[in-house]
Structure formats: structure tokens, C-alpha cells
Scaffold this active site. Structure first.
Site, PDB file in Angstrom:
ATOM      1  N   CYS A  66      39.910  29.439  77.415  1.00 29.79           N
ATOM      2  CA  CYS A  66      40.886  30.243  78.155  1.00 29.79           C
ATOM      3  C   CYS A  66      40.526  30.534  79.714  1.00 29.79           C
ATOM      4  O   CYS A  66      41.267  30.989  80.468  1.00 29.79           O
ATOM      5  CB  CYS A  66      41.086  31.590  77.496  1.00 29.79           C
ATOM      6  SG  CYS A  66      39.762  32.489  77.119  1.00 29.79           S
ATOM      7  N   ASP A  68      37.876  32.167  80.914  1.00 35.59           N
ATOM      8  CA  ASP A  68      37.131  33.479  81.145  1.00 35.59           C
ATOM      9  C   ASP A  68      35.872  33.418  81.438  1.00 35.59           C
ATOM     10  O   ASP A  68      35.059  32.290  80.903  1.00 35.59           O
ATOM     11  CB  ASP A  68      37.251  34.430  79.832  1.00 35.59           C
ATOM     12  CG  ASP A  68      38.919  34.851  79.608  1.00 35.59           C
ATOM     13  OD1 ASP A  68      39.066  35.519  78.479  1.00 35.59           O
ATOM     14  OD2 ASP A  68      39.831  34.494  80.290  1.00 35.59           O
ATOM     15  N   CYS A 136      37.231  37.597  72.610  1.00 37.97           N
ATOM     16  CA  CYS A 136      36.926  38.328  73.683  1.00 37.97           C
ATOM     17  C   CYS A 136      35.564  39.453  73.277  1.00 37.97           C
ATOM     18  O   CYS A 136      34.702  39.676  74.172  1.00 37.97           O
ATOM     19  CB  CYS A 136      38.118  39.177  74.179  1.00 37.97           C
ATOM     20  SG  CYS A 136      39.396  38.136  74.887  1.00 37.97           S
TER      21      CYS A 136
END
Lengths: 172, 296
Positions: A66, A68, A136
Site C-alpha cells: 500500500c 506505507d 497496519c
């Protein structure tokens, strides 16, 4: 921007027909949990320490799927091995930001060995993260471990050079 | 009758998804119990032919009772796979397992055999919309060579051509079954166009066709790459004026081009590790670019 982010999350909850009963509960909780929103609206411990400071450990991790990237830093008391301060900087979704924010809150005042036992599942539970955002919390757990590892590596290097000639100690 | 289809479908869907690592279907060993069933089925070929000619029986109602081995998350895809399973049943199953189902497919309406020249989305004979066949990949749908270097201009024409035949708005007069096919096919063609038009999604799709899927939960700790990305994202955040943002954007575009070429080379030489890391970098740069666009 949070609206965009919230809309994006709504989009990730696909609703196939015949989904089990728990799907109905998911349908009601289509937004970010209030704790996640809180960490997003009232960010705590955002910032940076001096990377070269010997009492600072820096953990830098990323989730390439993603895009991140998460940086978590700890300030350690050399005598006691206790984490006196922590800060983070995360570029990613609300869940990633909240996870790293929670991580900095939880490591403060703890021993380094203790924070290594912080599990991503605890962070995820605290924030009520949906399955699609579990990674996450894993990222936050990785960041804590990386920060501790970095501090210990710095310490080892310093200790090693303390026995060597003075010039080398000046370089560390 | 239902039970036989129930047990046979996993085999046919295995045919369609060989090489795809991501599909959660039963392993090849479960195919063996079917072989004895298969030989007994051959004698009742006419039964199956009649089944295929009257597909409405197993299309709409009770589709979700066929969610045998697949996890709930893939239940959304039960319908198309069941349909394509039937195609495989007719063609690839009895003829030769190894042949491509698409090439030997028959129209459900008029029984015309599909030509291998054109992907079988619509029957050339009676113009009926066919059920989606997952074995037809996006490159075939849009009529381009399966490679990374694609001229995006060539995609649009074919995309529009298909939508003229498949778009749900244009099939009002047809049966519900056909309208459902049209909805699925049209969505698939749109997916194909979107995926192949963008360089990053095209790269990811190419690897997917090789059986390599993006690991959504993967984490990395490459200090050099992450530090660089951190720097870029911070610069974007702190940039005060448009000029500064444009400057950063230009640098990002250069890097995207570089890693795009890197992917092309790696993919060409089948160096999949390098291909994956090129994609990872492209993903990071693309995210940064999106943040710039938001600010501009």
C-alpha cells in the site's frame, strides 16, 4: 481528507450475498473506530528525535503493497534501559497512523525487553481494526522491534569502540 | 444431477486456474476421485449436452449452495466460475483436458463453436452474450500482445468496441440471464481496460498471470529505500508552493520511468525477484505522486 479516507474504507467492505451473520455487524461499523479517529484528529507524539543521538533508537519499516512508511523513535535511559520518550512519523492510512501513535504511547515508561512483547493483536484490538487493516498493526509491532534493535546495535557499536583507541570512539 | 455437477465443477475450475497461486481451490489430488466418475459420465454425454443447452437450471437459483471449497471471501465470484466451469465441462473436459476452454467453447444459445481468433465474449453467430470466462486474460480481451510494453492508444478502440456489444444499457430486450452475463462481461472489459492502461497495475497483472500475487501483508525494512521515501513524503508535506511541488513531481516521474524500465527488463529476463522490487518502488513513488496531486 478523512472523509476521503473514510469513504475509501467504506469501499473496502464488499458485501457478497449470503455472507454470514457477523457481516451484518460489519455493515454497521463501516467507519473508522472512534479511537482511530481520535488519534488522527489529536495526534500525539508526532515528531522526530536526532537520529545520531546515542540514546535514540530509530525503527523504519514499510508496507510496499500500500506504499506505507512508518518511523518510530525511542529515547532510552542508558542506566535503567527504560524508554523515557517516543515519537513517530507515519505516511499511510488512518489505521497505520493510529497504530504507530498507540505504539509510541505504550512504549513510554517501559523497559526495552517489555516493549518487545507488545503484540500487533493488542494494538488491533485496542483500535478495533478490521481484518483488512491488521497489517497496519503488524507494521507498528515491527517498528517497535526495529527501534529497539537499532538502539542496541548503536550501543554495541559504542561499547565496542570504547575499548578501542580514542579516535575510533570519537567516530561512533 | 445436481450432485454430479457439484463434484465436477472443482475439477473444471482447476483447469481454468492452473498456474494461479492465489486461487484457493482444492489441490490436484482431489481431482483423482473424479476420474472414475468421469468415465461413467462419458456414457451419458447426451445428458450433459442437454444440460448445457438449458443452462437456466443451474445459473441463478441456489448458486451459493455451490460454495464448496472456497472461503467466503471468494463467494462473490461463484457465479462466473460456475458458468465458465460449464464451458470447461463441455469442451476442455471431454475433449482434452489440456486444451484451452475458450477455443472450444460453444454458444449456449445456438451452439456455434467459438473461433480461437477472437475472445469468446459474444457469439459471432447469434450475437448472444456469453458467460464470462476467467481463462481469457485482459490482454486477449483487448487484443494486444501479452507484454509490458503496450501502446495505450490501442486499448481504447477495442474497449469501446466491446462495450458496444456488451454494455448492460444496450441489452434491455434480452433475457435476464443474458443481461446478467452482459453486466459481468462489461465489468470485466472495464477492469481489463483500467488495469492495462496504467503502467503499475499492468505490471502487477503480468506477475499475477505468472502466479505471483502481491502480498497485502508484506512488510519491508530496506533502510535505503524507506529513508528515501520518508524524505520525499516529508518534502511533499512541507512544500509551500506549487513550484516546489512540481519540482518534486518531476523527480518522481523520472524515478517512475527508471523503475518501469527496470521492471520491463527484469520481467523479460524472468528475474521475478527484481521485478517485484521494481513494482514495490513504483508503488511507493506512485503514492507520493498521488499526495502531490492532492496538494496541487
Amino acid at each position: 481528507m478523512l472523509r476521503n479516507v473514510a469513504n475509501r474504507l467504506v469501499g473496502t467492505f464488499s458485501r457478497p450475498a449470503g455472507a454470514p451473520a457477523t457481516g451484518a455487524v460489519l455493515q454497521l461499523q463501516r467507519l473508522y473506530h472512534e479511537r482511530v479517529v481520535d488519534h488522527y484528529d489529536n495526534p500525539r507524539n508526532v515528531g522526530a528525535f536526532d537520529k545520531t543521538d546515542p540514546t535514540v533508537g530509530t525503527g523504519l519499516v514499510g508496507a510496499p503493497a500500500c506504499g506505507d512508511v512508518m518511523k518510530l523513535q525511542i529515547k532510552v535511559d542508558e542506566e535503567t534501559g527504560k524508554i523515557t520518550d517516543a515519537c513517530f512519523k507515519t505516511f499511510g492510512c488512518g489505521s497505520a497512523i493510529a497504530s504507530s501513535s498507540v505504539a509510541t504511547e505504550w512504549v513510554k515508561g517501559k523497559q526495552m525487553e517489555e516493549v518487545l512483547t507488545i503484540k500487533n493483536t493488542e494494538i488491533a484490538k485496542h483500535l478495533s481494526l478490521p481484518p483488512v487493516k491488521l497489517h497496519c498493526s503488524m507494521l507498528a509491532e515491527d517498528a517497535i522491534k526495529a527501534a529497539v534493535k537499532d538502539y542496541e546495535a548503536k550501543r554495541a557499536k559504542e561499547n565496542g569502540s570504547a575499548e578501542a583507541p580514542l579516535e575510533k570512539a570519537a567516530d561512533a | 444431477m445436481w450432485k454430479k455437477l457439484h463434484s465436477l465443477t472443482p475439477l473444471s475450475t482447476n483447469l481454468l486456474h492452473r498456474g494461479s497461486a492465489s486461487v484457493p481451490y482444492p489441490s490436484a489430488t482431489t481431482a483423482d476421485p473424479f476420474s472414475s466418475e468421469i468415465t461413467s459420465k462419458r456414457s451419458s454425454l447426451s445428458q450433459f449436452s442437454s444440460l448445457l443447452l438449458s443452462p437456466p437450471q443451474f445459473q441463478i437459483e441456489g448458486n451459493y449452495s455451490y460454495s464448496f471449497h472456497s472461503p467466503p471471501s471468494s463467494r462473490v465470484f461463484q457465479t462466473p466460475r460456475l458458468h465458465s466451469g460449464l464451458h470447461g465441462l463441455n469442451s476442455g473436459f471431454f475433449c482434452s483436458i489440456a486444451s484451452s476452454p475458450a477455443a472450444n467453447s460453444k454458444c449456449w444459445n445456438c451452439n456455434a463453436v467459438a473461433s480461437s481468433a477472437v475472445p469468446f465474449l459474444v457469439c459471432h453467430g447469434c450475437r448472444s452474450v456469453q458467460p464470462p470466462d476467467p481463462s481469457i486474460d485482459y490482454f486477449q480481451i483487448l487484443g494486444v500482445e501479452k507484454k509490458y510494453d503496450v501502446k495505450v492508444e490501442n486499448l481504447e478502440g477495442k474497449y469501446k468496441d466491446w462495450q458496444k456489444k456488451l454494455h448492460p444499457d444496450l441489452v434491455h430486450t434480452k433475457s435476464k440471464k443474458e443481461r446478467d452475463f452482459a453486466a459481468e462481461q462489461s465489468a470485466r472489459v472495464t477492469d481489463a481496460y483500467r488495469t492495462l492502461s496504467d503502467t503499475l497495475s499492468r505490471a502487477v497483472y503480468l506477475l499475477k498471470l505468472e502466479g505471483l500475487e502481491v502480498d497485502e501483508e508484506g512488510r519491508i525494512s530496506d533502510p535505503e529505500l524507506l529513508a528515501e521515501i520518508m524524505e520525499i513524503r516529508e518534502a511533499v508535506e512541507e512544500a509551500a508552493e506549487t513550484q516546489a511541488l512540481n519540482h518534486i513531481q518531476a523527480q518522481i516521474w523520472k524515478k517512475l520511468e527508471h523503475w518501469s524500465k527496470s521492471f520491463a527488463d527484469a520481467f523479460q529476463s524472468r528475474k521475478y525477484e527484481e521485478a517485484i522490487s521494481s513494482i514495490q518502488r513504483m508503488t511507493y513513488y506512485k503514492r507520493a505522486n498521488e499526495e502531490i496531486i492532492k496538494k496541487l
